[in-house]
Design an enzyme around this catalytic site. Structure first.
Site, PDB file in Angstrom:
ATOM      1  N   ASN A   1      39.353  80.635 -20.645  1.00 19.96           N
ATOM      2  CA  ASN A   1      39.886  81.625 -19.528  1.00 19.96           C
ATOM      3  C   ASN A   1      40.718  80.816 -18.386  1.00 19.96           C
ATOM      4  OD1 ASN A   1      40.087  84.130 -18.488  1.00 19.96           O
ATOM      5  ND2 ASN A   1      38.364  83.515 -16.730  1.00 19.96           N
TER       6      ASN A   1
ATOM      7  N   HIS B   1      41.606  81.461 -14.600  1.00 18.77           N
ATOM      8  CA  HIS B   1      40.966  82.195 -13.473  1.00 18.77           C
ATOM      9  C   HIS B   1      41.787  82.005 -12.379  1.00 18.77           C
ATOM     10  CE1 HIS B   1      38.293  84.190 -11.043  1.00 18.77           C
ATOM     11  NE2 HIS B   1      38.059  83.207 -10.413  1.00 18.77           N
TER      12      HIS B   1
ATOM     13  N   ASP C   1      33.212  83.752 -15.020  1.00 25.04           N
ATOM     14  CA  ASP C   1      33.813  82.952 -14.491  1.00 25.04           C
ATOM     15  C   ASP C   1      32.894  81.416 -14.094  1.00 25.04           C
ATOM     16  OD1 ASP C   1      36.003  84.342 -14.443  1.00 25.04           O
ATOM     17  OD2 ASP C   1      35.388  85.035 -12.651  1.00 25.04           O
TER      18      ASP C   1
HETATM   19  C1  GRF Z   1      46.358  86.023 -13.826  1.00 25.69           C
HETATM   20  O1  GRF Z   1      46.485  85.670 -12.299  1.00 25.69           O
HETATM   21  C2  GRF Z   1      45.039  85.393 -14.144  1.00 25.69           C
HETATM   22  O2  GRF Z   1      44.519  84.175 -13.724  1.00 25.69           O
HETATM   23  C3  GRF Z   1      43.963  86.509 -13.896  1.00 25.69           C
HETATM   24  O3  GRF Z   1      44.915  87.803 -14.006  1.00 25.69           O
HETATM   25  C4  GRF Z   1      46.180  87.560 -14.007  1.00 25.69           C
HETATM   26  C5  GRF Z   1      46.935  87.752 -15.078  1.00 25.69           C
HETATM   27  O4  GRF Z   1      48.259  87.490 -15.073  1.00 25.69           O
HETATM   28  N1  GRF Z   1      42.911  86.372 -14.637  1.00 25.69           N
HETATM   29  P1  GRF Z   1      49.053  87.762 -16.541  1.00 25.69           P
HETATM   30  O5  GRF Z   1      48.451  89.070 -17.111  1.00 25.69           O
HETATM   31  O6  GRF Z   1      48.956  86.697 -17.462  1.00 25.69           O
HETATM   32  O7  GRF Z   1      50.552  88.038 -16.060  1.00 25.69           O
END
Ligand code: GRF
Length: 217
Positions: free
Chosen positions: A106, A108, A144
């Site tokens: 993931n 985060h 997380d």
């Molecule tokens: C990113 O900031 C990711 O870390 C978080 O949600 C956002 C998703 O952005 N979990 P995207 O959909 O990849 O543009």
């Protein structure tokens, strides 16, 4: 052989696009074999051909476990080597995580273990953090909380808003995710019993993205 990637996304999919662009540019030896979403209207889905899309509404299932099982079967059918949660906004249940253990990561938007969950940028500002960033970690059932493979750091400015800070973090999320996937898909990095091993050596702290070179050190 190029690695098969499944991407789970709920939103706009800029991290997915970074993966697609890196593959196209020859920076990542991989292919995206499926994009999976809990939101049939997620813009992320539109970034790949229809044959590579799967989505379903959780509300159409009797339980969270039923939705997770359908998602897991769809993901397994794509035979991925790696599963990347890139803006996937639902918690994955323990059976899903166990089925894909060791291959599920993931991204985060915080320097874990700080600021788990949602609204990480506002939380970093509220806490008065001097630094913020993003983490790529292996997924465990607790939110997380899995082992962190790599992080990218950005400064927090005194006049930041959550939106400005989010944009700065997003700028490092994309190279961080690509650098992490380069390490994983090439077999240089892996998780072994809750620890990260890189080039055969255990790591006791996450790798850090050198933003000048895009390399993890
Ligand atoms: C990113 O900031 C990711 O870390 C978080 O949600 C956002 C998703 O952005 N979990 P995207 O959909 O990849 O543009």
């Amino acid at each position: 052989m190029s690695a098969r990637l499944a991407v789970l996304a709920s939103g706009r999919g800029s991290n997915l696009q970074a993966i697609l662009d890196a593959i196209e540019a020859g920076q990542l030896s991989a292919r995206v074999v499926g994009v999976f979403s809990d939101r049939p209207d997620a813009p992320a889905l539109q970034r790949v051909p229809a044959a590579q899309r799967w989505s379903a509404r959780p509300a159409a299932f009797a339980s969270r476990a039923d939705f997770d099982a359908a998602l897991a079967d769809a993901v397994a059918q794509a035979r991925p080597d790696w599963i990347v949660c890139a803006g996937y906004m639902r918690i994955l249940g323990a059976p899903f995580v166990a089925r894909f253990a060791g291959t599920l990561i993931n991204i985060h938007p915080s320097l874990l273990p700080r600021h788990k969950g949602l609204h990480t940028h506002a939380a970093a500002l509220q806490a008065g953090d001097a630094e913020h960033g993003a983490s790529v970690h292996f997924v465990v059932p607790a939110l997380d909380a899995g082992t962190v493979l790599a992080q990218a750091r950005v400064p927090v400015h005194s006049d930041d808003t959550p939106e400005r800070l989010a944009a700065r973090v997003l700028g490092v999320e994309h190279p961080l995710l690509i650098a992490a996937l380069q390490l994983l898909t090439s077999g240089r990095a892996a998780e072994r019993e809750g620890s990260i091993v890189v080039d055969g050596h255990p790591r006791f702290s996450p790798l850090t993205l050198d933003s000048a070179t895009g390399v993890l050190v």
